[in-house]
Design a protein around this motif. Structure first.
Motif, mmCIF file in Angstrom:
data_model
loop_
_atom_site.group_PDB
_atom_site.id
_atom_site.type_symbol
_atom_site.label_atom_id
_atom_site.label_comp_id
_atom_site.label_asym_id
_atom_site.label_seq_id
_atom_site.Cartn_x
_atom_site.Cartn_y
_atom_site.Cartn_z
ATOM 1 N N VAL A 17 0.994 -1.285 -0.116
ATOM 2 C CA VAL A 17 -0.060 -0.054 0.072
ATOM 3 C C VAL A 17 0.886 1.237 -0.019
ATOM 4 N N ILE A 21 0.894 4.348 -2.813
ATOM 5 C CA ILE A 21 0.910 5.538 -2.313
ATOM 6 C C ILE A 21 2.256 6.588 -2.907
ATOM 7 N N VAL A 183 -6.876 1.976 -2.624
ATOM 8 C CA VAL A 183 -5.870 3.009 -2.435
ATOM 9 C C VAL A 183 -6.466 4.217 -3.086
#
Length: 193
Positions: A17, A21, A183
């Motif tokens: 994740v 990002i 996300v």
């Protein structure tokens, strides 16, 4: 500046994740890797660790992490004492790092965000989770640990269920959900805040 924590149990998918990002252009502070750096380079913290474990815990200036892990993961009191030194050093480092960023949103990846009260230093929390067996297999493969060693480490973290209850967003890092889509939705939501 909006500060967002990324947490979840060992092997849950936090690093994946965080990488996504970063691909979206946001800075991510990795508390675990910075803690490792600080334990080797922050003189005050090194002295505290030596006071706890003895000088033999450093070999040619580097922390013997295997020795420390073996001691703290079998002695909860020793782990608490170690964390009492490490967490404030990481907090100060995160604050310094955040002040240097130009982004309107920064992220802090930390496996034990809630356990260390790190959630009090961020505005929102993302919990990344995956099924237990998936997590165990990931950690065995990644860290070359035995199943028992993985379970011992998991037992020193809060269960995902408890983290999920306290989090603002949940990412399911399993075979059924697209992590990138999740996300992306969270980032869109954060930009609105």
């Amino acid at each position: 500046m909006l500060k967002v924590g990324i947490t979840g149990g060992i092997g849950g998918g936090k690093s994946t994740v965080s990488k996504i990002i970063q691909l979206f252009g946001y800075p991510v502070y990795n508390a675990d890797s910075r803690a490792k750096y600080l334990m080797n380079h922050d003189d005050h913290l090194k002295q505290q660790i030596i006071g706890l474990f003895g000088a033999e815990v450093y070999v040619t200036g580097e922390l013997n992490r295997k020795l420390v892990a073996a001691k703290v993961f079998s002695d909860p009191d020793l782990l608490k004492q170690m964390e009492h030194y490490v967490h404030p050093a990481v907090y100060r480092d995160f604050e310094r790092w955040s002040a240097e960023q130009t982004s309107g949103i920064v992220f802090k990846e930390a496996a034990i965000l809630f356990e260390s009260d790190g959630h009090l230093t961020v505005d929102r929390v993302i919990c990344v989770t995956a099924p237990l067996e998936t997590r165990i297999k990931r950690v065995i493969h990644r860290d070359h640990l035995t199943r028992d060693e993985v379970l011992k480490r998991m037992n020193n973290q809060w269960p995902d269920k408890k983290k999920i209850e306290l989090s603002d967003y949940i990412v399911y890092a399993d075979d059924e959900h697209s992590v990138i889509k999740q996300v992306d939705e969270i980032l869109k939501n954060l930009k609105k805040s």
